[in-house]
Design a protein around this motif. Structure first.
Motif, PDB file in Angstrom:
ATOM      1  N   ALA A  64       0.885  -1.183  -0.188  1.00  0.00           N
ATOM      2  CA  ALA A  64       0.265   0.035   0.011  1.00  0.00           C
ATOM      3  C   ALA A  64       0.904   1.457   0.156  1.00  0.00           C
ATOM      4  N   ASN A 113       2.630   1.929  -3.252  1.00  0.00           N
ATOM      5  CA  ASN A 113       1.717   1.977  -4.646  1.00  0.00           C
ATOM      6  C   ASN A 113       0.628   3.430  -4.319  1.00  0.00           C
ATOM      7  N   MET A 114       0.723   3.899  -3.385  1.00  0.00           N
ATOM      8  CA  MET A 114      -0.054   5.044  -3.114  1.00  0.00           C
ATOM      9  C   MET A 114       0.455   6.413  -3.157  1.00  0.00           C
ATOM     10  N   THR A 136      -5.314   1.498  -1.670  1.00  0.00           N
ATOM     11  CA  THR A 136      -4.560   1.260  -2.812  1.00  0.00           C
ATOM     12  C   THR A 136      -5.365   0.793  -4.115  1.00  0.00           C
TER      13      THR A 136
END
Length: 406
Positions: free
Chosen positions: A316, A319-320, A375
């Motif tokens: 998370a 990828n955020m 996410t």
């Protein structure tokens, strides 16, 4: 050329054997792998006895170890020699011609020299090491290995008996567990770091099972060394330094920096997730029942669930956009981690209520966890996860769980 080797003679069951020491260079010159025997292709499956050599393992791990590690060591190789009669062995009594004192006389017959001429050594145990020796010397990269001396156990070659010895050695050789490997591995920087973190109480040492890779329902521990190690590796994407390799390739200051950063991440997770905070708050026996209860009722108490959570947290954050670690942990704490809920069916819990296991299971669950804390998963990944969870029930319009809102 006739060469005498210092040797001991012994007998185990019906097998007479000789333990000799020889230079690695001499071993390489004499070795002949079973698959290279002229009659090998004509032998039946019952006559052949060598597993296929793993060239990748030899090239990536075994040969580099012998070529570069000054502390290298190897146990004895077991080899067979064709035409071995026993007459090649000369005991000390015969060599000394009565010059030995009475104290040595009783053992003089089984200590002496094995005289070899052009005989070839056929490995029964240690084929991968022998091939690695061969590769290192051919490449001329192993400083000192040429003259290193290794012990070799020699038996008479007989097709049936050699196959029997090979099969028994390999059948009863039990690989060490992952937990044991992590306890003794000083080459893997993450293994060293994980052990140090436990010693320093990131998770109290009593609460980490260092002997096996699983916890039964009555285990007093919170997690396992193998899970802690894998979770640490999963946390690297949230770190400034994302890769750890061999300990000797890293400076101590660099490894210590990673250890401090990992410790901060664990402090964040343990203090922010109520179930974990309670589980490690009291490491004494009086707290064991709380840990057992957590393992019975919550995914948070199961090593596979712990690994899935950490992987989900790291995925998370990685990828955020503008991700906030504390906000992610706060959402993780709001997830329903109960084993009996429908959320984990097909992800971490089987339809019969038993837990699912394996790295792939943990990874799939981690992606769902990452989705729940905000996410955006790629559509192909989402479809694959839904197929994994629901299978044929996809026609019912199943979706990923709703996201956690704060």
């Amino acid at each position: 050329m006739t060469t005498p080797y210092p040797a001991l003679r012994g007998k185990f069951g019906t097998t007479t054997y000789y333990v000799v020491t020889m230079r690695v260079s001499e071993l390489v010159k004499r070795v002949q792998f079973p698959a290279d025997l002229p009659e090998w292709e004509d032998l039946s499956l019952d006559g052949q006895f060598q597993r296929k050599l793993d060239d990748g393992r030899i090239g990536r791990h075994i040969a580099p170890y012998f070529a570069t590690d000054e502390r290298r060591f190897s146990g004895s190789l077991v080899v067979a020699i064709r035409g071995l009669t026993g007459g090649e062995f000369e005991g000390l009594r015969a060599v000394a011609r009565g010059a030995l004192s009475l104290a040595y006389d009783a053992t003089a017959d089984d200590m002496g020299f094995l005289i070899l001429d052009g005989q070839r050594l056929i490995p029964l145990d240690g084929q991968h090491r022998a091939k690695a020796f061969q590769k290192v010397l051919q490449a001329d990269v192993g400083a000192g290995l040429y003259d290193d001396k290794i012990s070799v156990i020699i038996v008479k070659f007989d097709e049936s008996h050699s196959r029997y010895i090979f099969n028994k050695i390999n059948k009863y050789a039990k690989p060490t567990s992952k937990a044991t490997n992590l306890l003794v591995n000083d080459d893997d920087a993450m293994a060293v770091t994980a052990r140090n973190m436990i010693k320093e109480g990131v998770i109290p040492q009593r609460l980490v099972n260092t002997e096996i890779n699983a916890l039964n329902k009555n285990a007093p521990q919170f997690t396992t060394l193998a899970t802690f190690y894998d979770a640490n590796k999963a946390l690297l994407p949230v770190m400034p330094i994302r890769v750890m390799g061999r300990a000797e390739d890293m400076g101590e200051a660099e490894r210590q920096k990673i250890q401090r950063d990992l410790t901060k991440e664990w402090d964040r997770l343990i203090s922010g997730i109520d179930g974990w905070k309670r589980a490690v708050a009291n490491p004494d026996e009086s707290g064991d029942k709380d840990r057992m209860r957590l393992r019975e009722t919550s995914i948070l108490g199961r090593p596979i669930g712990q690994l899935a959570l950490v992987r989900g947290y790291a995925y998370a954050y990685d990828n955020m956009e503008h991700a906030d670690k504390d906000a992610i942990v706060s959402k993780l704490n709001r997830i329903n981690w109960g084993i009996g809920g429908n959320l984990w069916r097909g992800l971490l819990v089987k339809p019969n209520g038993r837990m699912m296991y394996g790295s792939r299971v943990a990874t799939t669950a981690s992606r769902v966890i990452a989705h729940m804390v905000g996410t955006d998963l790629p559509k192909p990944m989402t479809e694959k996860i839904l197929d994994s969870i629901y299978g044929g029930a996809r026609s019912l319009g199943r979706k990923l769980p709703p996201r956690i809102a704060i």
